[in-house]
Design a protein around this motif. Structure first.
Motif, PDB file in Angstrom:
ATOM      1  N   GLU A   1       0.986  -1.509   0.079  1.00 27.08           N
ATOM      2  CA  GLU A   1       0.294   0.187  -0.511  1.00 27.08           C
ATOM      3  C   GLU A   1       1.023   1.298  -0.105  1.00 27.08           C
ATOM      4  N   THR A   2       2.243   1.056   0.654  1.00 25.87           N
ATOM      5  CA  THR A   2       2.829   2.419   1.120  1.00 25.87           C
ATOM      6  C   THR A   2       3.715   2.860  -0.510  1.00 25.87           C
ATOM      7  N   VAL A   3       4.041   1.784  -1.191  1.00 27.44           N
ATOM      8  CA  VAL A   3       4.315   1.803  -2.681  1.00 27.44           C
ATOM      9  C   VAL A   3       3.741   2.546  -3.968  1.00 27.44           C
ATOM     10  N   LEU A   4       1.981   1.722  -3.753  1.00 26.82           N
ATOM     11  CA  LEU A   4       1.398   2.228  -4.671  1.00 26.82           C
ATOM     12  C   LEU A   4       0.788   3.356  -4.537  1.00 26.82           C
ATOM     13  N   LYS A   5       0.621   4.195  -3.207  1.00 22.66           N
ATOM     14  CA  LYS A   5       0.094   5.700  -2.809  1.00 22.66           C
ATOM     15  C   LYS A   5       1.800   6.417  -3.168  1.00 22.66           C
ATOM     16  N   SER A   6       2.586   6.045  -2.720  1.00 25.95           N
ATOM     17  CA  SER A   6       3.770   7.166  -2.900  1.00 25.95           C
ATOM     18  C   SER A   6       4.097   7.279  -4.961  1.00 25.95           C
ATOM     19  N   TYR A   7       3.334   6.204  -5.300  1.00 27.50           N
ATOM     20  CA  TYR A   7       3.879   6.512  -6.659  1.00 27.50           C
ATOM     21  C   TYR A   7       2.719   7.458  -7.339  1.00 27.50           C
ATOM     22  N   VAL A   8       1.868   7.215  -6.771  1.00 26.94           N
ATOM     23  CA  VAL A   8       0.359   8.016  -6.938  1.00 26.94           C
ATOM     24  C   VAL A   8       0.685   9.846  -6.271  1.00 26.94           C
ATOM     25  N   ARG A   9       1.560   9.874  -5.788  1.00 27.16           N
ATOM     26  CA  ARG A   9       1.384  10.948  -4.807  1.00 27.16           C
ATOM     27  C   ARG A   9       2.043  11.795  -5.740  1.00 27.16           C
ATOM     28  N   ARG A  10       3.657  10.720  -6.048  1.00 30.09           N
ATOM     29  CA  ARG A  10       4.377  11.129  -6.535  1.00 30.09           C
ATOM     30  C   ARG A  10       4.375  12.343  -8.073  1.00 30.09           C
ATOM     31  N   HIS A  11       3.781  11.139  -8.874  1.00 26.75           N
ATOM     32  CA  HIS A  11       3.099  11.327 -10.441  1.00 26.75           C
ATOM     33  C   HIS A  11       1.264  12.012  -9.983  1.00 26.75           C
ATOM     34  N   MET A  12       0.223  11.997  -9.045  1.00 26.40           N
ATOM     35  CA  MET A  12      -0.720  12.310  -9.335  1.00 26.40           C
ATOM     36  C   MET A  12      -1.154  13.338  -8.505  1.00 26.40           C
ATOM     37  N   THR A  13      -1.624  13.212  -7.355  1.00 21.65           N
ATOM     38  CA  THR A  13      -1.562  13.843  -6.604  1.00 21.65           C
ATOM     39  C   THR A  13      -0.533  15.485  -5.593  1.00 21.65           C
ATOM     40  N   GLU A  14       0.865  14.856  -5.682  1.00 26.33           N
ATOM     41  CA  GLU A  14       1.624  15.936  -5.164  1.00 26.33           C
ATOM     42  C   GLU A  14       2.921  16.020  -6.094  1.00 26.33           C
ATOM     43  N   PRO A  15       2.667  15.946  -7.418  1.00 14.77           N
ATOM     44  CA  PRO A  15       3.942  15.594  -8.332  1.00 14.77           C
ATOM     45  C   PRO A  15       5.572  17.207  -8.205  1.00 14.77           C
ATOM     46  N   ASP A  16       5.949  17.003  -7.869  1.00  9.25           N
ATOM     47  CA  ASP A  16       6.658  18.216  -7.931  1.00  9.25           C
ATOM     48  C   ASP A  16       6.758  19.172  -9.339  1.00  9.25           C
ATOM     49  N   ASP A  17       5.668  19.614 -10.070  1.00  8.21           N
ATOM     50  CA  ASP A  17       6.031  19.973 -10.930  1.00  8.21           C
ATOM     51  C   ASP A  17       4.148  19.973 -10.758  1.00  8.21           C
ATOM     52  N   PRO A  18       3.903  21.119 -10.066  1.00  6.08           N
ATOM     53  CA  PRO A  18       2.442  21.091 -10.099  1.00  6.08           C
ATOM     54  C   PRO A  18       1.216  21.049 -11.380  1.00  6.08           C
ATOM     55  N   LYS A  19       1.723  21.358 -13.197  1.00  9.16           N
ATOM     56  CA  LYS A  19       1.089  20.564 -13.941  1.00  9.16           C
ATOM     57  C   LYS A  19       0.320  19.441 -13.937  1.00  9.16           C
ATOM     58  N   ARG A  20       0.911  18.535 -13.254  1.00 10.75           N
ATOM     59  CA  ARG A  20       0.822  17.278 -13.010  1.00 10.75           C
ATOM     60  C   ARG A  20      -0.228  16.584 -12.604  1.00 10.75           C
ATOM     61  N   ARG A  21       0.143  17.921 -11.588  1.00  9.24           N
ATOM     62  CA  ARG A  21      -1.527  17.339 -10.202  1.00  9.24           C
ATOM     63  C   ARG A  21      -2.833  17.188 -10.581  1.00  9.24           C
ATOM     64  N   PHE A  22      -3.515  16.045 -10.258  1.00 12.83           N
ATOM     65  CA  PHE A  22      -5.462  15.899 -10.741  1.00 12.83           C
ATOM     66  C   PHE A  22      -5.323  16.333  -9.335  1.00 12.83           C
ATOM     67  N   THR A  23      -6.435  17.626  -8.805  1.00 15.43           N
ATOM     68  CA  THR A  23      -6.948  18.997  -8.635  1.00 15.43           C
ATOM     69  C   THR A  23      -7.530  18.420  -7.624  1.00 15.43           C
ATOM     70  N   ALA A  24      -8.913  17.577  -7.929  1.00 13.56           N
ATOM     71  CA  ALA A  24      -9.666  17.067  -7.744  1.00 13.56           C
ATOM     72  C   ALA A  24      -9.344  15.759  -6.946  1.00 13.56           C
ATOM     73  N   LEU A  25      -7.795  15.316  -7.341  1.00 14.47           N
ATOM     74  CA  LEU A  25      -8.369  13.837  -6.579  1.00 14.47           C
ATOM     75  C   LEU A  25      -6.697  13.763  -5.151  1.00 14.47           C
ATOM     76  N   GLU A  26      -7.196  12.745  -4.218  1.00 14.17           N
ATOM     77  CA  GLU A  26      -6.479  12.719  -3.352  1.00 14.17           C
ATOM     78  C   GLU A  26      -5.876  11.320  -3.324  1.00 14.17           C
ATOM     79  N   THR A  27      -5.390  10.994  -2.316  1.00 13.77           N
ATOM     80  CA  THR A  27      -4.607   9.979  -1.596  1.00 13.77           C
ATOM     81  C   THR A  27      -5.734   9.148  -0.867  1.00 13.77           C
ATOM     82  N   ALA A  28      -5.582   8.380   0.067  1.00 19.61           N
ATOM     83  CA  ALA A  28      -6.685   8.318   1.033  1.00 19.61           C
ATOM     84  C   ALA A  28      -5.471   7.655   1.895  1.00 19.61           C
TER      85      ALA A  28
END
Length: 385
Positions: A129-156
């Motif tokens: 679970e930690t591995v999966l959510k780490s990848y999602v945070r890095r590339h969907m919910t909390e990426p270094d580049d804010p333009k890669r972020r899905f603004t409506a999405l959060e990680t549980a």
């Protein structure tokens, strides 16, 4: 089963339409990867004009059977105008991102979880679970580049569930990486719509153990003895099976590191030996506990060459085994084929809901981790409305 009302909302969760008149609707839900759906209806049907690219469709009130619109096709003939709308389940958002690597000397140009911070410190395996959510945070919910972020999405919240592992990726579709991790660790994932909070949520989908060997939950057993299997066929095949790998790591020619790897208790020989070469030339670290271990990666790749077992069956849905009430996507159930002497505790990895003129039904795919079982496909006979 009763044909559901399809609710349409926009990306801000504002209600657009509720559609209850349509020709057909197919929803393919997948426990570990991206599903899809298709809706066919008259273009004149109430709410059809709200089926626009980017809008979200929902079945039920909990938001777990949901998807977004990607394609619309309008056909006109002597019978009138027909609209075909299709898209992906919300997990499809992960297919819109790739795993960008870290360009530092410790991670060798790979996107590693956990990240390597020193040449001398090895990472310990962590929960899937930690591995999966780490990848999602890095590339969907909390990426270094804010333009890669899905603004409506959060990680549980991370509850650290699942088997422990390490992972390494480079410029791959994020959805494929999540799928691989889940198959390797026997866990599922989903993105669902939290209607009350007006948020999309990424979380783990564990499923419920309803197999024969446990007593905490109601059991679900598919067998001719219970009259819920109409027919079944069991296949065991060694075609494509490999049990010993020569894994090539970094270097060239005589300087290249090549390890001999097997997952068997002893090295196979004679007729039982089935060799393969695995080109893992980007891996320069050998025999460590890090994500860059050549032997660990080779063992992982070997899972693509296991003995194939399949058990296919046509299943009759009964009140005792009603979909969504008694079992659902991700649950572990027991399937019995007495003729072959096989009893498998296996996952429900895919569910396809079909609603058509005059009938409806559910097709089910069962599976298990690659090391145990390839793919096990089932069908539930459609029942009249």
């Amino acid at each position: 089963m009763k044909a559901p009302i399809i609710t349409v909302i926009d990306r801000e969760f504002a209600l657009q339409a509720q559609i209850d008149i349509y020709t057909s609707f197919l929803l393919n839900r997948k426990w570990q990867s991206v599903g899809d759906w298709q809706l066919v209806l008259p273009a004149s049907a109430q709410g059809a004009d709200k089926l626009k690219k980017g809008n979200i469709i929902l079945l039920g009130a909990d938001g777990h059977r949901s998807g977004y619109i990607e394609s619309t096709v309008t056909d006109e003939n002597e019978s009138g105008v027909v609209l075909t709308v299709s898209g992906k389940t919300l997990q499809g958002l992960a297919s819109q991102r790739i795993t960008l690597p870290d360009n530092d000397k410790f991670n060798y140009g790979y996107d590693n979880v956990p990240k390597l911070t020193s040449n001398e410190i090895n990472s310990a395996p962590i929960a899937a679970e930690t591995v999966l959510k780490s990848y999602v945070r890095r590339h969907m919910t909390e990426p270094d580049d804010p333009k890669r972020r899905f603004t409506a999405l959060e990680t549980a919240k991370d509850l650290k569930r699942g088997a422990k592992t390490l992972w390494s990726s480079r410029l791959e579709a994020l959805s494929d990486v999540l799928w691989d991790i889940c198959e390797y660790c026997d866990i599922g994932w989903e993105i669902y719509a939290d209607i009350k909070r007006k948020r999309l949520v990424f979380d783990i989908a564990e499923g419920v153990d309803r197999s024969y060997g446990q007593s905490e939950n109601s059991r679900v057993i598919f067998s001719r003895s219970f009259e819920n299997i109409l027919s079944s066929s069991y296949t065991s095949s060694f075609e494509g099976y490999r049990n010993l790998a020569y894994a090539g790591g970094a270097g060239e020619g005589a300087d290249r590191t090549v390890l001999k790897i097997t997952a068997e208790d002893s090295e196979p020989e004679d007729w039982e030996r089935r060799e393969i070469f695995l080109d893992l030339g980007s891996l320069g670290v050998v025999e460590t506990d890090t994500a860059m271990s050549l032997s660990d990666e080779a063992l992982h790749k070997m899972k693509e060459y296991v003995r194939l077992e399949t058990l296919t069956a046509s299943i009759a849905e009964t009140k005792s085994f009603e979909y969504l009430e008694k079992w659902d996507l991700g649950d572990k159930v027991t399937v019995v084929n007495k003729a072959a002497g096989v009893r498998l505790n296996t996952r429900i990895t895919e569910v396809s809901e079909r609603y058509e003129s005059g009938s409806c039904g559910v097709d089910v795919t069962f599976g298990a981790p690659k090391a145990e079982l390839g793919r096990v496909i089932r069908s539930i006979r459609g029942t009249p409305k």
